[in-house]
Write a protein that holds these residues in place. Sequence first.
Motif, PDB file in Angstrom:
ATOM      1  N   GLU A 143      -2.914   0.356  -4.028  1.00  0.00           N
ATOM      2  CA  GLU A 143      -2.462  -0.953  -3.582  1.00  0.00           C
ATOM      3  C   GLU A 143      -1.994  -1.754  -4.785  1.00  0.00           C
ATOM      4  OE1 GLU A 143      -4.517  -3.410  -0.373  1.00  0.00           O
ATOM      5  OE2 GLU A 143      -5.241  -4.297  -2.231  1.00  0.00           O
ATOM      6  N   LYS A 144      -0.907  -2.486  -4.580  1.00  0.00           N
ATOM      7  CA  LYS A 144      -0.388  -3.384  -5.604  1.00  0.00           C
ATOM      8  C   LYS A 144      -0.278  -4.764  -4.980  1.00  0.00           C
ATOM      9  CE  LYS A 144       3.566  -4.471  -8.433  1.00  0.00           C
ATOM     10  NZ  LYS A 144       4.876  -4.131  -8.911  1.00  0.00           N
ATOM     11  N   SER A 145      -0.763  -5.777  -5.684  1.00  0.00           N
ATOM     12  CA  SER A 145      -0.645  -7.143  -5.166  1.00  0.00           C
ATOM     13  C   SER A 145      -0.142  -8.060  -6.270  1.00  0.00           C
ATOM     14  CB  SER A 145      -1.981  -7.644  -4.625  1.00  0.00           C
ATOM     15  OG  SER A 145      -2.922  -7.741  -5.656  1.00  0.00           O
ATOM     16  N   VAL A 146       0.674  -9.015  -5.862  1.00  0.00           N
ATOM     17  CA  VAL A 146       1.216 -10.024  -6.774  1.00  0.00           C
ATOM     18  C   VAL A 146       1.132 -11.362  -6.069  1.00  0.00           C
ATOM     19  CG1 VAL A 146       3.238 -10.784  -8.067  1.00  0.00           C
ATOM     20  CG2 VAL A 146       2.773  -8.354  -7.831  1.00  0.00           C
ATOM     21  N   ALA A 147       0.660 -12.375  -6.777  1.00  0.00           N
ATOM     22  CA  ALA A 147       0.503 -13.706  -6.200  1.00  0.00           C
ATOM     23  C   ALA A 147       1.200 -14.744  -7.070  1.00  0.00           C
ATOM     24  CB  ALA A 147      -0.976 -14.042  -6.071  1.00  0.00           C
ATOM     25  N   GLY A 148       1.282 -15.960  -6.538  1.00  0.00           N
ATOM     26  CA  GLY A 148       1.827 -17.070  -7.306  1.00  0.00           C
ATOM     27  C   GLY A 148       3.184 -17.554  -6.842  1.00  0.00           C
ATOM     28  N   PHE A 149       3.624 -17.123  -5.672  1.00  0.00           N
ATOM     29  CA  PHE A 149       4.923 -17.551  -5.158  1.00  0.00           C
ATOM     30  C   PHE A 149       4.765 -18.878  -4.417  1.00  0.00           C
ATOM     31  CE2 PHE A 149       4.995 -12.941  -5.367  1.00  0.00           C
ATOM     32  CZ  PHE A 149       6.157 -12.718  -6.081  1.00  0.00           C
ATOM     33  N   LYS A 150       5.622 -19.827  -4.710  1.00  0.00           N
ATOM     34  CA  LYS A 150       5.535 -21.135  -4.055  1.00  0.00           C
ATOM     35  C   LYS A 150       6.078 -21.097  -2.634  1.00  0.00           C
ATOM     36  CE  LYS A 150       5.531 -23.903  -8.191  1.00  0.00           C
ATOM     37  NZ  LYS A 150       6.011 -25.098  -8.846  1.00  0.00           N
ATOM     38  N   ARG A 151       7.079 -20.242  -2.400  1.00  0.00           N
ATOM     39  CA  ARG A 151       7.672 -20.150  -1.067  1.00  0.00           C
ATOM     40  C   ARG A 151       7.470 -18.755  -0.495  1.00  0.00           C
ATOM     41  NH1 ARG A 151      13.329 -21.405  -0.202  1.00  0.00           N
ATOM     42  NH2 ARG A 151      13.655 -19.594  -1.497  1.00  0.00           N
ATOM     43  N   LYS A 152       7.278 -18.681   0.800  1.00  0.00           N
ATOM     44  CA  LYS A 152       7.100 -17.395   1.452  1.00  0.00           C
ATOM     45  C   LYS A 152       8.355 -16.547   1.320  1.00  0.00           C
ATOM     46  CE  LYS A 152       5.547 -15.167   5.681  1.00  0.00           C
ATOM     47  NZ  LYS A 152       5.119 -15.346   7.077  1.00  0.00           N
ATOM     48  N   ALA A 153       9.511 -17.182   1.385  1.00  0.00           N
ATOM     49  CA  ALA A 153      10.776 -16.439   1.269  1.00  0.00           C
ATOM     50  C   ALA A 153      10.868 -15.735  -0.081  1.00  0.00           C
ATOM     51  CB  ALA A 153      11.953 -17.390   1.459  1.00  0.00           C
ATOM     52  N   ASP A 154      10.425 -16.385  -1.143  1.00  0.00           N
ATOM     53  CA  ASP A 154      10.433 -15.760  -2.468  1.00  0.00           C
ATOM     54  C   ASP A 154       9.476 -14.572  -2.509  1.00  0.00           C
ATOM     55  OD1 ASP A 154      12.226 -17.707  -3.337  1.00  0.00           O
ATOM     56  OD2 ASP A 154      10.635 -18.987  -4.155  1.00  0.00           O
ATOM     57  N   CYS A 155       8.353 -14.729  -1.862  1.00  0.00           N
ATOM     58  CA  CYS A 155       7.348 -13.667  -1.798  1.00  0.00           C
ATOM     59  C   CYS A 155       7.899 -12.446  -1.064  1.00  0.00           C
ATOM     60  CB  CYS A 155       6.099 -14.198  -1.105  1.00  0.00           C
ATOM     61  SG  CYS A 155       4.747 -13.037  -0.996  1.00  0.00           S
ATOM     62  N   ILE A 156       8.542 -12.671   0.060  1.00  0.00           N
ATOM     63  CA  ILE A 156       9.113 -11.574   0.853  1.00  0.00           C
ATOM     64  C   ILE A 156      10.196 -10.854   0.061  1.00  0.00           C
ATOM     65  CG2 ILE A 156      10.502 -11.083   2.905  1.00  0.00           C
ATOM     66  CD1 ILE A 156       8.898 -13.322   4.309  1.00  0.00           C
ATOM     67  N   GLU A 157      11.034 -11.610  -0.621  1.00  0.00           N
ATOM     68  CA  GLU A 157      12.107 -11.022  -1.419  1.00  0.00           C
ATOM     69  C   GLU A 157      11.539 -10.167  -2.560  1.00  0.00           C
ATOM     70  OE1 GLU A 157      15.624 -12.664  -4.304  1.00  0.00           O
ATOM     71  OE2 GLU A 157      15.179 -13.803  -2.487  1.00  0.00           O
ATOM     72  N   ALA A 158      10.532 -10.667  -3.241  1.00  0.00           N
ATOM     73  CA  ALA A 158       9.914  -9.919  -4.337  1.00  0.00           C
ATOM     74  C   ALA A 158       9.226  -8.659  -3.821  1.00  0.00           C
ATOM     75  CB  ALA A 158       8.920 -10.806  -5.080  1.00  0.00           C
ATOM     76  N   ALA A 159       8.585  -8.747  -2.671  1.00  0.00           N
ATOM     77  CA  ALA A 159       7.913  -7.588  -2.090  1.00  0.00           C
ATOM     78  C   ALA A 159       8.931  -6.510  -1.712  1.00  0.00           C
ATOM     79  CB  ALA A 159       7.100  -8.002  -0.872  1.00  0.00           C
TER      80      ALA A 159
ATOM     81  N   ARG B 194       0.856  -1.194   0.000  1.00  0.00           N
ATOM     82  CA  ARG B 194       0.000   0.000   0.000  1.00  0.00           C
ATOM     83  C   ARG B 194       0.889   1.240   0.000  1.00  0.00           C
ATOM     84  NH1 ARG B 194      -2.345  -3.617   3.404  1.00  0.00           N
ATOM     85  NH2 ARG B 194      -4.377  -4.354   2.748  1.00  0.00           N
ATOM     86  N   TYR B 195       0.485   2.222  -0.783  1.00  0.00           N
ATOM     87  CA  TYR B 195       1.245   3.465  -0.862  1.00  0.00           C
ATOM     88  C   TYR B 195       0.298   4.606  -1.221  1.00  0.00           C
ATOM     89  CZ  TYR B 195       1.008   2.617  -5.885  1.00  0.00           C
ATOM     90  OH  TYR B 195       0.562   2.385  -7.161  1.00  0.00           O
ATOM     91  N   THR B 196       0.766   5.835  -1.039  1.00  0.00           N
ATOM     92  CA  THR B 196      -0.011   7.017  -1.385  1.00  0.00           C
ATOM     93  C   THR B 196       0.491   7.573  -2.703  1.00  0.00           C
ATOM     94  OG1 THR B 196      -0.312   7.530   0.949  1.00  0.00           O
ATOM     95  CG2 THR B 196      -0.742   9.295  -0.602  1.00  0.00           C
ATOM     96  N   ASP B 197      -0.412   7.751  -3.647  1.00  0.00           N
ATOM     97  CA  ASP B 197      -0.071   8.328  -4.941  1.00  0.00           C
ATOM     98  C   ASP B 197       0.167   9.825  -4.746  1.00  0.00           C
ATOM     99  OD1 ASP B 197       0.169   9.189  -7.539  1.00  0.00           O
ATOM    100  OD2 ASP B 197      -1.730   8.341  -8.225  1.00  0.00           O
ATOM    101  N   PRO B 198       1.377  10.309  -5.026  1.00  0.00           N
ATOM    102  CA  PRO B 198       1.660  11.723  -4.771  1.00  0.00           C
ATOM    103  C   PRO B 198       0.871  12.672  -5.671  1.00  0.00           C
ATOM    104  CG  PRO B 198       3.508  10.704  -5.878  1.00  0.00           C
ATOM    105  CD  PRO B 198       2.538   9.608  -5.542  1.00  0.00           C
ATOM    106  N   ALA B 199       0.474  12.219  -6.834  1.00  0.00           N
ATOM    107  CA  ALA B 199      -0.269  13.081  -7.753  1.00  0.00           C
ATOM    108  C   ALA B 199      -1.690  13.343  -7.268  1.00  0.00           C
ATOM    109  CB  ALA B 199      -0.294  12.458  -9.145  1.00  0.00           C
TER     110      ALA B 199
END
Length: 63
Positions: free
Chosen positions: A27-43, A16-21
């Motif tokens: 909000e941006k979401s991405v799914a499909g990571f098999k491991r939580k560690a991969d998800c945390i790294e991508a985030a 979640r972030y605030t659009d400065p404009a």
Amino acid sequence: MASYRKRNGTWEYRIRYTDPATGKQKEKSVAGFKRKADCIEAAAEAEKNKKRALQFRRQRSIH
């Protein structure tokens, strides 16, 4: 900051972030990571890129 959850057998992150404009929350979401560690790294990478892009926009609007 990102949040993580396991959904349908894969991991998802949401940022979640605030659009400065507009000043509105986005909000941006991405799914499909098999491991939580991969998800945390991508985030973490996505947050870093988003922060860099917002700083670049601010600098361009100042000049």
